[in-house]
Design a protein around this motif. Structure first.
Motif, short mmCIF file in Angstrom:
data_model
loop_
_atom_site.label_atom_id
_atom_site.label_comp_id
_atom_site.label_asym_id
_atom_site.label_seq_id
_atom_site.Cartn_x
_atom_site.Cartn_y
_atom_site.Cartn_z
N VAL A 7 -20.74 -6.23 7.52
CA VAL A 7 -21.88 -6.44 7.35
C VAL A 7 -22.02 -7.73 7.14
N TYR A 8 -22.84 -8.67 7.80
CA TYR A 8 -22.94 -10.17 7.74
C TYR A 8 -24.30 -10.45 6.95
N TRP B 33 -26.33 -1.22 -0.98
CA TRP B 33 -25.57 -0.19 0.24
C TRP B 33 -24.68 0.83 -0.74
N ARG B 34 -24.15 0.47 -1.80
CA ARG B 34 -23.80 1.40 -2.75
C ARG B 34 -24.78 2.40 -3.11
N ARG C 167 -16.29 -9.16 0.56
CA ARG C 167 -15.21 -9.64 1.16
C ARG C 167 -13.98 -10.16 0.25
N GLU C 168 -14.49 -10.82 -0.87
CA GLU C 168 -13.24 -11.18 -1.65
C GLU C 168 -12.61 -10.02 -2.24
N VAL D 81 -19.75 -8.30 3.49
CA VAL D 81 -19.67 -6.87 2.99
C VAL D 81 -18.86 -6.03 3.84
N VAL D 82 -17.77 -5.20 3.35
CA VAL D 82 -17.09 -4.41 4.33
C VAL D 82 -17.14 -2.81 3.70
N VAL D 83 -17.51 -2.09 4.71
CA VAL D 83 -17.80 -0.55 4.27
C VAL D 83 -16.87 0.33 5.16
N ALA D 84 -16.39 1.16 4.11
CA ALA D 84 -15.28 2.32 4.47
C ALA D 84 -15.75 3.51 4.30
#
Length: 402
Positions: free
Chosen positions: A307-308, A321-322, A334-335, A358-361
């Motif tokens: 997610v950019y 998103w959470r 990202r961090e 943001v990265v979503v698994a």
């Protein structure tokens, strides 16, 4: 492109490496997919240490591989360890190897571009810069497709690690790859799998024949097969179509094994597993104003989303998103991804720039899509992958030899 330095991931804070139940972090050493080719090269007498510290000798010892005059490495797209174990009744030859199989981890994301990059170089996505099905091209700001290579930088510019097939060829090993004609000279091949000769063959029978011919002399053969993954995408890994493809694969690999000259090692592995998803648990960023707020671009894939965001909005986007996804996803800035080591050690700045803010698994059978950039066919896929579940992350290493 200007050469960018590597960045060692900062020490993880207490508990940072812990993942929610049911999720599996990638290994980046001898228990990973990235260890297979270093071990194969060492079996052939080629000494190698990769940029993430995998030593061929240590990898061969950990994987319990003997020395060999010839090695054939077969990578079956989508043949996850758990998927295979559940459907092993369709595969008598592979089933016979399962009791002694090693369970390795794929990469994160557990998807072909990221996994093939790590497999081909013995490193990790943070080194290769190959981070998913699609990712942002920092030079253009648009999405780059890391399978078709559309919109991506030149392969040599994006991926700077030495492909291990090249290392083997330069050490004097006869190296042969066999796969579809359209992959000869493709972006992914040039980036991660170049080296030696390429025997183009579309049918699996012809690829096995090409491997048999190449193995008539000492050397290394790499054989790729993608139809198991294709059947899973379109019909699901629990479908009869997937079972039929597994039966076809098993027959041909059994034929290959029977024809191996003495002193040959056959290794069968995969890039990732697969989850059959629930369309009722799919969210579309294009039609969800809460998910879309502050977002400029969505990349990755439905199970592992890059997610950019607008400048400075990553924290707020991650929080929203959470709230929306709840237990269906692990949402990280990202961090946090870097601190947990999910992209591997010594991450290059170029990879950091390409990764999502943001990265979503995804968890369970849920997905997130963006219908503005994804085709109707991709939205309709039954079987998908990319996340950190054991079904997606665990891949087998099956060993046979003569």
């Amino acid at each position: 492109m200007t050469s960018l330095p590597a960045r060692t991931a900062p020490p993880a804070p207490d508990g940072a490496s812990q993942l929610p139940d049911g999720l599996l972090a990638p290994e980046h050493g001898t228990a990973s997919l990235a260890a297979v080719l270093p071990a194969a090269l060492d079996a052939l007498g080629v000494v190698v240490t990769t940029a993430t510290g995998i030593e061929g000798r240590a990898a061969r010892g950990a994987l319990d591989l003997p020395r060999a005059d010839r090695v054939c490495v077969v990578l079956v797209d989508g043949l996850g360890h758990l998927n295979l174990a559940e459907r092993a009744g369709h595969a008598p030859f592979l089933r016979s190897l399962l009791p002694d199989a090693r369970s390795l981890t794929s990469t994160f994301p557990s998807t072909t571009a990221a996994a093939i990059g790590a497999f081909g170089t013995g490193t990790a996505p943070g080194r290769t810069g190959m981070l998913g099905y699609t990712q942002r091209n920092p030079e253009t700001g648009g999405l780059a497709n890391m399978v078709s290579w559309e919109g991506a930088p030149a392969p040599h510019e994006l991926q700077r690690e030495a492909p291990l097939l090249t290392v083997a060829a330069e050490a004097g090993v006869a190296v042969t790859s066999t796969g579809p004609a359209r992959f000869a000279g493709s972006g992914m091949t040039v980036a991660a799998l170049r080296g030696g000769s390429y025997a183009a063959a579309d049918a699996l029978e012809r690829r096995v024949d090409a491997a048999r011919l190449a193995l008539s002399r000492p050397g290394l053969v790499y054989l790729y097969w993608g139809e198991v993954d294709k059947a899973g995408h379109h019909h699901g890994s629990g479908s009869w179509q997937w079972g039929d493809e597994l039966e076809h694969l098993d027959r041909e690999l059994a034929r290959l094994a029977r024809s191996l000259p003495a002193g040959t090692l056959l290794l069968v592995t995969a890039d990732h597993g697969m989850v059959d998803v629930d369309p009722g648990l799919r969210r579309d960023v294009a039609t969800d104003p809460v998910l879309d707020q502050g977002v400029t671009l969505v990349g990755g894939e439905p199970r592992a989303v890059h997610v950019y965001t607008e400048p400075g909005a990553a924290g707020a986007v991650a929080a929203r998103w959470r709230d929306v996804l709840g237990e269906d996803a692990l949402v990280l800035e990202r961090e946090e991804v870097l601190a947990r080591g999910l992209l591997g050690p010594h991450v290059r700045d170029a990879a950091i720039q390409a990764a999502g803010d943001v990265v979503v698994a995804m968890r369970g059978r849920a997905t997130v899509v963006d219908s503005r950039t994804q085709t109707a066919a991709s939205l309709a896929l039954v079987g998908v992958h990319g996340s950190l579940t054991e079904r997606e992350m665990r891949v087998p290493l099956l060993v046979a030899g003569r």
